[in-house]
Enzyme design. Structure first.
Site: not given
Ligand code: FDA
Length: 491
Positions: A347, A430, A468
């Site tokens: 990202e 995560h 994600n």
């Protein structure tokens, strides 16, 4: 003690919990949902932004707990962001009705089909890509930024610079969809509505613009009239009864964290959706305290989804760096997944610090070559995570390769401003796995060795999904609950 009876209880109100609640309520079932965090919407308490955090920013702490730059002293409050600390890794989670959807960056990424197939060889990939993924993108209100707005908006300079630099270094970029309403953001920019993403709101909650679960799945579930959500209710442990029903011990707390009532709940059917770490804590702790039966695969096959943060300093200092003003909502990514030697996705992250720190921040997502394991330390009554630097060797190599290539093409150094020697190997947003679909559960999330217990959250995914994770968590939950209902598990 008074016992509250309920046919179905769901613990946790994140993605897995919200999906289960909606589908069960639509099928006419009465559901009680227990959530340890606050019902923010109902409370009317506003969220704070990154630059001026108030007490709502952190779960019962005196200081904020953002990954960097924590300077503020707070009054302990059942705030929105929590950090779970282990020996070699810190894990951030959201607290409140809506779970992680309240604090996350809203990046709504569908995994690569080939990787999904590799991770879940027994699932019907075609059905996921034709049905479940489109369904959840619609339910979650996923949308994409307008390219012209992105090009013109000063708040997205960090993305434009990031993409330009990536291209110069020979990397491929991609547009990242999000649940933040980009039409709302355009209005923010024109000063027609109150600002949120353009006012440094994100990991401490968004007062506007973001379609978190309380505005999507949970709202719909409440509208059926079949869902009751009890917030500030933390389940401590679970007991299996002789008739195969469950008894739950929970503490009701006030917003300062004081226990105001010890409560007992009894249910025939129990869904654990407390998030990867919350669900593992409940299972392992209940096993230690109540001899709760757990399958040998519980805790195994855990991973950090390859999370590895890094940054670069002095990104184009002469041209004004990455911008003083930055939107908190990421829309750009670098996709290096097809590179067999250095497969990663990253990202292009914002760093809205209210000044131009000439720093670019990246959250890499890598494969997880070596999985970890979650266990329970009975003596100290805490979760243990078997995870250290040996688990992140390849991730570090990829980050080094990425930063070197970017710096060679564009100038800059590894960011020592943000991290010790430039790498944040211990930052995890995560956590996944530990209760893996088909390993610790049957093919639809029903726990092995149990008749009436289900797990529906991130712990079903074996430690990695390559992007994600919330779109995948939501899709897997849809798939599981649909089939569990079809099999009359909740009849
Ligand atoms: P989730 O964690 O959402 O929900 C679990 C809920 O259970 C919580 O509300 C918790 O309070 C509650 N609970 C836990 N234990 C309990 C107990 N004992 N009793 C009662 N309640 C209990 N992902 C993504 O796809 N795109 C992104 O942009 C980001 N960005 C991001 C940023 C940050 C800062 C974080 C922390 C995370 C992300 N994520 C993300 C990750 C994403 O938010 C995460 O994967 C999901 O929220 C996980 O969903 P679950 O349903 O597994 O649990």
């Amino acid at each position: 003690k008074e016992i509250t009876e309920a046919p179905i209880i769901i613990i946790g109100s994140g993605y897995g919990g919200a999906v289960s609640a909606l589908r069960l309520c639509e099928a006419g079932k009465k559901v009680i949902m227990l959530e340890m965090g606050l019902n923010w919407e109902k409370s009317g308490i506003p969220y704070s932004n990154l630059l001026k955090p108030g007490k709502s920013a952190a779960w019962l702490r005196k200081k904020t707990i953002a990954p960097f730059m924590n300077l503020f002293s707070l009054t302990p409050f059942t705030g929105i962001l929590d950090r779970l600390e282990f020996d070699h890794i810190n894990i951030w989670v959201g607290r409140g009705v809506g779970g992680g959807s309240l604090v996350n960056g809203g990046m709504a990424v569908t995994p690569k089909e080939s990787y999904f197939k590799e991770i879940f060889p027994n699932l019907d990939t075609e059905k996921f890509y034709n049905h479940y993924f489109p369904l959840v993108r619609e339910e979650l209100k996923v949308n994409i930024i307008d390219e012209q707005f992105l090009k013109d908006c000063p708040y997205y300079k960090f993305t434009r610079v990031g993409e330009e630099e990536a291209h110069k270094a020979g990397f491929k970029t991609m547009r990242v969809p999000n649940v933040y309403d980009f039409k709302y953001m355009e209005k923010e920019f024109r000063n027609e509505v109150p600002r949120s993403a353009l006012n440094t709101e994100v990991i401490y909650g968004n007062n506007h613009g973001k379609n978190s679960l309380d505005k999507t799945y949970l709202k719909k579930a409440m509208e059926t009239g079949n869902l009751e959500i009890l917030d500030l209710h933390k389940v401590e442990h679970i007991k299996l009864n002789d008739d195969k029903s469950y008894t739950l011990n929970a503490q009701q707390i006030d917003t300062s964290g004081n226990i105001i009532a010890d409560k007992v709940f009894h249910c025939k059917k129990l869904i654990l959706a407390a998030g990867t770490m919350g669900t593992l804590q409940l299972l392992l702790q209940s096993n230690a305290v109540n001899d709760f039966p757990i399958h040998e695969n519980i805790g195994k096959n855990w991973g950090n989804n390859g999370n590895f943060m890094t940054g670069r300093n002095w990104v184009k200092p002469l041209s004004g760096g990455t911008g003083t003003k930055q939107s908190t909502i990421p829309v750009g990514g670098i996709d290096n997944w097809e590179d067999t030697e250095h497969p990663f996705f990253t990202e292009i992250a914002p760093l809205p610090m209210g000044m131009d720190v000439a720093t670019a921040l990246y959250l890499l997502i890598n494969r997880v070559d070596k999985k970890g394991e979650v266990t329970y330390d009975k003596a100290n009554r805490i979760l243990k995570l078997n995870w250290d630097e040996s688990n992140t060797v390849k991730m570090r190599e990829n980050a080094k390769y990425f930063v070197r290539k970017m710096n060679q093409a564009n100038g800059g150094t590894r960011s020592h401003l943000l991290f010790n020697n430039g790498f944040g190997a211990d930052i995890c947003y995560h956590p996944l796995g530990g209760c893996v679909l088909g390993e610790a559960t049957n093919e639809f999330g029903k726990l092995k060795d149990h008749d009436n217990l289900y797990v529906l959250d991130g712990s079903l995914i074996p430690g990695t999904i390559g992007v994600n994770p919330f779109v995948t968590i939501t899709a897997i939950a849809e798939y599981c609950i649909e089939n569990l209902i079809k099999q009359s598990e909740f009849a």
